[in-house]
Design a protein around this motif. Sequence first.
Motif, PDB file in Angstrom:
ATOM      1  N   PRO A 193      50.435  43.802  46.379  1.00  0.00           N
ATOM      2  CA  PRO A 193      49.077  43.440  45.969  1.00  0.00           C
ATOM      3  C   PRO A 193      48.479  42.369  46.872  1.00  0.00           C
ATOM      4  O   PRO A 193      49.177  41.494  47.380  1.00  0.00           O
ATOM      5  CB  PRO A 193      49.281  42.928  44.541  1.00  0.00           C
ATOM      6  CG  PRO A 193      50.708  42.508  44.479  1.00  0.00           C
ATOM      7  CD  PRO A 193      51.453  43.445  45.367  1.00  0.00           C
ATOM      8  N   SER A 194      47.160  42.455  47.052  1.00  0.00           N
ATOM      9  CA  SER A 194      46.482  41.490  47.912  1.00  0.00           C
ATOM     10  C   SER A 194      46.303  40.140  47.223  1.00  0.00           C
ATOM     11  O   SER A 194      46.150  39.111  47.884  1.00  0.00           O
ATOM     12  CB  SER A 194      45.107  42.032  48.318  1.00  0.00           C
ATOM     13  OG  SER A 194      44.236  42.054  47.194  1.00  0.00           O
ATOM     14  N   GLY A 195      46.305  40.156  45.878  1.00  0.00           N
ATOM     15  CA  GLY A 195      46.043  38.931  45.132  1.00  0.00           C
ATOM     16  C   GLY A 195      44.568  38.641  44.951  1.00  0.00           C
ATOM     17  O   GLY A 195      44.198  37.677  44.272  1.00  0.00           O
ATOM     18  N   ILE A 196      43.710  39.510  45.517  1.00  0.00           N
ATOM     19  CA  ILE A 196      42.262  39.367  45.360  1.00  0.00           C
ATOM     20  C   ILE A 196      41.724  40.703  44.849  1.00  0.00           C
ATOM     21  O   ILE A 196      41.801  41.720  45.533  1.00  0.00           O
ATOM     22  CB  ILE A 196      41.581  39.010  46.687  1.00  0.00           C
ATOM     23  CG1 ILE A 196      42.158  37.722  47.255  1.00  0.00           C
ATOM     24  CG2 ILE A 196      40.078  38.889  46.500  1.00  0.00           C
ATOM     25  CD1 ILE A 196      41.658  37.396  48.646  1.00  0.00           C
ATOM     26  N   ALA A 197      41.206  40.703  43.622  1.00  0.00           N
ATOM     27  CA  ALA A 197      40.693  41.948  43.046  1.00  0.00           C
ATOM     28  C   ALA A 197      39.316  42.255  43.603  1.00  0.00           C
ATOM     29  O   ALA A 197      38.450  41.376  43.657  1.00  0.00           O
ATOM     30  CB  ALA A 197      40.637  41.830  41.530  1.00  0.00           C
ATOM     31  N   SER A 198      39.116  43.500  44.019  1.00  0.00           N
ATOM     32  CA  SER A 198      37.804  43.940  44.495  1.00  0.00           C
ATOM     33  C   SER A 198      37.137  44.766  43.400  1.00  0.00           C
ATOM     34  O   SER A 198      37.795  45.251  42.470  1.00  0.00           O
ATOM     35  CB  SER A 198      37.937  44.743  45.787  1.00  0.00           C
ATOM     36  OG  SER A 198      38.724  45.900  45.578  1.00  0.00           O
TER      37      SER A 198
END
Length: 453
Positions: free
Chosen positions: A386-391
């Motif tokens: 996971p990127s850790g930043i939700a789009s």
Amino acid sequence: MLLSILFICSLFSTAHTKDVMLRDTCSHNNCLRAFLGSGPEAVAFCQTYTSGIAIPTFAANCHGDTAKVISACSCIYTAPTSSSSILITSASLASISVTTTTTTPTPCFCTAWSQISPAVAACMSITLDNIHAPASSAIILTKLKIGASVIFSGTTSFAFTNSSQFRPLQIAGSNVTIAGAPGSIIDGGGPQYWDGLGSNGGLPKPGQFMKVQITNNSIMRDLYIQNYPSHGINVAGVLNSTIQNIVMNNSLGDAPNNISKGLAAAHNTDAFDVGNSVNLLLQDCKVWNQDDCVVVSDSSNVTVRNMFCSGSHGLSIAGGGTGPGHNISNILFTDSIVTNSTNGLRIKTDYNATGGVVNVTYSNIQLSNIKTYGIDIQQDYLNGGPSGIASNGVEVANITVSNIKGWVVPEATDYYIFCGDGSCQDFTFYDVDVSGGTEGSSCNYPPSGCPGS
């Protein structure tokens, strides 16, 4: 064996027909012996002979006797009574050139890989019995006749093919039936490829073991598939069809081998990758694998029910993509068991993707021994982690989760929901109870927090 006898066929004249009626029974005199000795030349003469015409030199022993000539001709040639029938006497076979041809009918019951292509072209009912496909040789069933059926019997196996582009088993057809006979096995030869890396590197291995594109009330059923190298069944472009009672058994890949460096030997072994499909029923299947049990993308009106999933990444939806057309709607997962798995239920949308995941229901599902997330909805998914930043480019809306019970291991998280800004709407949780994890649950949607909080 078929005897092919070539003659120049013509009807006798009316006078000749009268002569035929006057013929005597065969008499093996010197006249007949002369005819027999002349073979095709004598037959050609008798085809056009009428009384009164010149007698050839080969028939000198007939001494110009018309009755003897007629008798000899009757023994080696009988004129047809119509233009479509010819009677050849047994005596004539001794002097006629014969071509012997061996023919093999198209085999609808195939015991060799080379027989499959002609069977597909010719047969409505095909059996593939103990087929071993040579290296780089797929079993291709993509041009089946409308309404055809294919039965796998015995053990189907595949020689090692060192290519990530190779698709060992390819199926397509309209209103077709694909089935396995009792006791049959389709073996993908996974141990030849497994190195713990799957499709993420290492030894090149078939990226999809089976590609299925069946339409218009087709059914695929009763297949036992084991040891597939990487991704299992790519359910691609299926329309108005059913897949049921399929076993995907990659449990042998749970253990490390001598090249997997302590990891489970098999990896990226999704069982059912459903994409671009409409009106699909997937039911009554059992899966032992090392990645998604079922993952649905870019599809609508899909029902997944009565599944048993062990060792998997759970019952998943993969939403979004680059550009238009990445929409998922009206998906039902129900009446299933997920055990010994990384995740229980999961909706993952790619980071910075676009599309929609709308009208999804998970109901009546039992979870046990889940290792990471019991229920997981995240909008920061990347294949490497996971990127850790939700789009928020993918809308996730009208999600219903009901009658979900079970437990996760202490090191796991019961619930994890991570939505982008404004991209999640209308989540309903009813009669949901997942427990056991000591890692704190985290839900940034709905506003009321995680189920049971």
